[in-house]
Design an enzyme around this catalytic site. Structure first.
Site, PDB file in Angstrom:
ATOM      1  N   CYS A 109     -81.392 -33.020  -1.836  1.00 19.61           N
ATOM      2  CA  CYS A 109     -80.675 -33.994  -2.676  1.00 19.61           C
ATOM      3  C   CYS A 109     -81.515 -35.226  -2.994  1.00 19.61           C
ATOM      4  O   CYS A 109     -81.178 -35.987  -3.908  1.00 19.61           O
ATOM      5  CB  CYS A 109     -79.368 -34.407  -2.002  1.00 19.61           C
ATOM      6  SG  CYS A 109     -78.252 -33.020  -1.750  1.00 19.61           S
ATOM      7  N   HIS A 251     -77.373 -41.024  -5.493  1.00 23.75           N
ATOM      8  CA  HIS A 251     -77.100 -39.587  -5.425  1.00 23.75           C
ATOM      9  C   HIS A 251     -75.598 -39.378  -5.245  1.00 23.75           C
ATOM     10  O   HIS A 251     -74.983 -39.973  -4.363  1.00 23.75           O
ATOM     11  CB  HIS A 251     -77.873 -38.977  -4.254  1.00 23.75           C
ATOM     12  CG  HIS A 251     -77.415 -37.598  -3.912  1.00 23.75           C
ATOM     13  ND1 HIS A 251     -77.317 -36.605  -4.856  1.00 23.75           N
ATOM     14  CD2 HIS A 251     -76.986 -37.062  -2.744  1.00 23.75           C
ATOM     15  CE1 HIS A 251     -76.861 -35.507  -4.280  1.00 23.75           C
ATOM     16  NE2 HIS A 251     -76.648 -35.760  -2.999  1.00 23.75           N
ATOM     17  N   ASN A 281     -71.358 -32.462  -5.795  1.00 22.69           N
ATOM     18  CA  ASN A 281     -72.733 -32.757  -5.384  1.00 22.69           C
ATOM     19  C   ASN A 281     -73.667 -31.710  -6.020  1.00 22.69           C
ATOM     20  O   ASN A 281     -73.668 -30.558  -5.606  1.00 22.69           O
ATOM     21  CB  ASN A 281     -72.814 -32.717  -3.860  1.00 22.69           C
ATOM     22  CG  ASN A 281     -74.210 -33.012  -3.331  1.00 22.69           C
ATOM     23  OD1 ASN A 281     -75.177 -33.047  -4.096  1.00 22.69           O
ATOM     24  ND2 ASN A 281     -74.306 -33.219  -2.030  1.00 22.69           N
TER      25      ASN A 281
HETATM   26  N1  COA Z   1     -59.772 -29.103   3.108  1.00 28.51           N
HETATM   27  C1  COA Z   1     -58.919 -29.398   4.085  1.00 28.51           C
HETATM   28  N2  COA Z   1     -59.299 -29.699   5.345  1.00 28.51           N
HETATM   29  C2  COA Z   1     -60.606 -29.690   5.599  1.00 28.51           C
HETATM   30  C3  COA Z   1     -61.563 -29.372   4.617  1.00 28.51           C
HETATM   31  C4  COA Z   1     -61.098 -29.070   3.333  1.00 28.51           C
HETATM   32  N3  COA Z   1     -61.923 -28.767   2.303  1.00 28.51           N
HETATM   33  N4  COA Z   1     -62.788 -29.451   5.167  1.00 28.51           N
HETATM   34  C5  COA Z   1     -62.621 -29.807   6.442  1.00 28.51           C
HETATM   35  N5  COA Z   1     -61.308 -29.938   6.711  1.00 28.51           N
HETATM   36  C6  COA Z   1     -60.651 -30.285   7.972  1.00 28.51           C
HETATM   37  C7  COA Z   1     -61.498 -29.961   9.167  1.00 28.51           C
HETATM   38  O1  COA Z   1     -61.354 -28.608   9.533  1.00 28.51           O
HETATM   39  C8  COA Z   1     -60.934 -30.897  10.194  1.00 28.51           C
HETATM   40  O2  COA Z   1     -59.762 -30.327  10.730  1.00 28.51           O
HETATM   41  P1  COA Z   1     -59.442 -30.464  12.277  1.00 28.51           P
HETATM   42  O3  COA Z   1     -59.319 -31.937  12.523  1.00 28.51           O
HETATM   43  O4  COA Z   1     -58.162 -29.717  12.390  1.00 28.51           O
HETATM   44  O5  COA Z   1     -60.590 -29.844  12.975  1.00 28.51           O
HETATM   45  C9  COA Z   1     -60.528 -32.129   9.383  1.00 28.51           C
HETATM   46  O6  COA Z   1     -60.461 -31.683   8.013  1.00 28.51           O
HETATM   47  C10 COA Z   1     -61.502 -33.260   9.478  1.00 28.51           C
HETATM   48  O7  COA Z   1     -62.790 -32.730   9.309  1.00 28.51           O
HETATM   49  P2  COA Z   1     -64.044 -33.642   9.288  1.00 28.51           P
HETATM   50  O8  COA Z   1     -65.266 -32.815   9.020  1.00 28.51           O
HETATM   51  O9  COA Z   1     -64.074 -34.524  10.484  1.00 28.51           O
HETATM   52  O10 COA Z   1     -63.678 -34.524   7.998  1.00 28.51           O
HETATM   53  P3  COA Z   1     -64.443 -35.749   7.423  1.00 28.51           P
HETATM   54  O11 COA Z   1     -63.512 -36.862   7.218  1.00 28.51           O
HETATM   55  O12 COA Z   1     -65.736 -35.997   8.146  1.00 28.51           O
HETATM   56  O13 COA Z   1     -64.816 -35.231   5.950  1.00 28.51           O
HETATM   57  C11 COA Z   1     -66.666 -34.325   4.743  1.00 28.51           C
HETATM   58  C12 COA Z   1     -65.619 -34.074   5.794  1.00 28.51           C
HETATM   59  C13 COA Z   1     -67.519 -33.071   4.593  1.00 28.51           C
HETATM   60  C14 COA Z   1     -65.987 -34.652   3.425  1.00 28.51           C
HETATM   61  C15 COA Z   1     -67.530 -35.523   5.193  1.00 28.51           C
HETATM   62  O14 COA Z   1     -67.970 -35.332   6.501  1.00 28.51           O
HETATM   63  C16 COA Z   1     -68.697 -35.731   4.306  1.00 28.51           C
HETATM   64  O15 COA Z   1     -68.559 -36.077   3.161  1.00 28.51           O
HETATM   65  N6  COA Z   1     -69.940 -35.568   4.836  1.00 28.51           N
HETATM   66  C17 COA Z   1     -71.132 -35.696   4.057  1.00 28.51           C
HETATM   67  C18 COA Z   1     -71.317 -34.460   3.269  1.00 28.51           C
HETATM   68  C19 COA Z   1     -72.352 -34.603   2.235  1.00 28.51           C
HETATM   69  O16 COA Z   1     -72.211 -35.413   1.351  1.00 28.51           O
HETATM   70  N7  COA Z   1     -73.409 -33.811   2.331  1.00 28.51           N
HETATM   71  C20 COA Z   1     -74.452 -33.778   1.405  1.00 28.51           C
HETATM   72  C21 COA Z   1     -75.317 -34.950   1.595  1.00 28.51           C
HETATM   73  S1  COA Z   1     -76.634 -34.839   0.494  1.00 28.51           S
END
Ligand code: COA
Length: 326
Positions: A109, A251, A281
């Site tokens: 990215c 980004h 993304n």
């Molecule tokens: N829909 C519904 N629930 C979801 C889900 C989805 N698409 N994806 C994950 N969950 C659930 C998980 O299973 C978890 O459930 P649990 O508590 O029962 O285990 C809960 O939501 C929380 O998950 P978590 O991963 O802690 O959520 P979060 O608030 O950290 O959000 C992301 C997840 C991926 C949105 C966040 O971590 C993020 O944006 N990370 C950066 C990702 C990114 O941008 N990567 C590329 C960088 S270049």
């Protein structure tokens, strides 16, 4: 001598996939995805359309607008059409640019900012007076659409610019650059299979090793920290402060990440730009896609910052030229 931006082109697949479309087969919801990421929909390439196809389409538009003699091509991508070779040479040939130097840059990215710096280096070293720089991805090809933690995040697309030799202070000036990496985080965001460590044999395929895996929480934490530090570093190099930035075009991974970066830099809402809602993304394509959508005004000072797998990050500054964009 410096490098200046002369043309911009973009290409996105016509197929729109909304959060509701994904929720039809996945345990997720439009509300969850919008709240956690700011994403509403993304573009997904039709079967048979590869990354180079999108890069060529965006590149053709950028070349037409730039009217510059292009002597090299740099394509930022982590989803090349094949493992070998890179797509830079194919993109150059298909654009009718002949046998000029052409290569891929894989910094995920952060790839577009890295590729801009490589292009500036090619210009500074006298290899070329003009360089086509494309950021192009088909992230859908490495996405496991049964994994809700990643399936909702990514999209396909491409953007391209032409950098040309110019004079300091000229409209379109790009630079300086701040780039960095931390290989200790290589496992945090990866496609484990298909490379030399884990060839795609039957066992690897059965495990889904051909798909992207991510520790979302840790990536989120590092993304904010690294993009803030890198933005501050590039501003310091340029002798500027965040108050001197007219627009932050970061980004587009996640709206919350960019809001946190802007908050920490003290860049208010009116100076931020977000289009992650429309495209998700798109990795190395996200910055040129955002530049095309941001309604930038000639003369504005734009801060570009990116973070991704590697981990890799980079930032640069750009004086927006008087440029036609779609
Ligand atoms: N829909 C519904 N629930 C979801 C889900 C989805 N698409 N994806 C994950 N969950 C659930 C998980 O299973 C978890 O459930 P649990 O508590 O029962 O285990 C809960 O939501 C929380 O998950 P978590 O991963 O802690 O959520 P979060 O608030 O950290 O959000 C992301 C997840 C991926 C949105 C966040 O971590 C993020 O944006 N990370 C950066 C990702 C990114 O941008 N990567 C590329 C960088 S270049």
């Amino acid at each position: 001598m410096t490098s200046v931006l002369k043309g911009l082109g973009v290409a996105v697949p016509s197929r729109v996939v909304t959060n509701d479309d994904l929720a039809a087969t996945l345990d997720t919801s439009d509300e969850w995805v919008r709240t956690r990421t700011g994403i509403a929909e993304r573009r997904i390439a039709e079967p048979g359309v590869a990354t180079a196809d999108l890069a060529v389409e965006a590149g053709a538009e950028a070349l037409k607008r730039a009217e510059v003699d292009v002597g090299a091509v740099v394509v930022a991508t982590c989803t090349a059409d094949r493992t070998i070779p890179g797509i830079g040479p194919e993109v150059a040939s298909r654009l009718g640019l002949g046998t000029i130097p052409a290569l891929d840059v894989n910094a995920a990215c952060a790839g577009f900012v890295y590729a801009l710096s490589v292009a500036s280096g090619l210009i500074a070293s006298g290899v070329a007076d003009g360089v086509l720089v494309a950021g192009a991805e088909t992230m859908s090809r490495v996405t496991d659409f049964s994994d809700r933690s990643t399936a909702v995040l990514f999209g396909d697309g491409a953007g391209a610019v032409v950098l040309a030799r110019g004079e300091p202070g000229e409209p379109g000036e790009v630079g300086p650059y701040d780039l960095g990496s931390d290989g200790e985080g290589a496992d945090l965001l990866e496609v484990p299979g298909g490379g030399s460590r884990r060839p795609l044999d039957a066992a690897a395929l059965a495990e889904g090793a051909q798909y992207l895996k991510m520790d979302g929480r840790e990536v989120y934490r590092q993304a904010v920290r690294r993009m803030v530090a890198s933005s501050e570093a590039v501003l310091a190099k340029a002798g500027l402060a965040a108050a001197d930035v007219d627009r932050l075009v970061g980004h587009q991974a996640n709206a919350r990440i960019l809001e946190a970066v802007a908050d920490r830099l003290g860049i208010g809402e009116e100076r931020r730009f977000l289009n992650v809602a429309r495209y998700g993304n798109t990795s190395a394509a996200s910055i040129p896609l955002a530049l095309a959508d941001a309604d930038l005004v000639a003369g504005e000072r734009v801060l570009l910052t990116a973070f991704g797998a590697g981990m890799s990050w980079g930032s640069t500054l750009l004086r927006w030229p008087d440029l036609p964009v779609t």
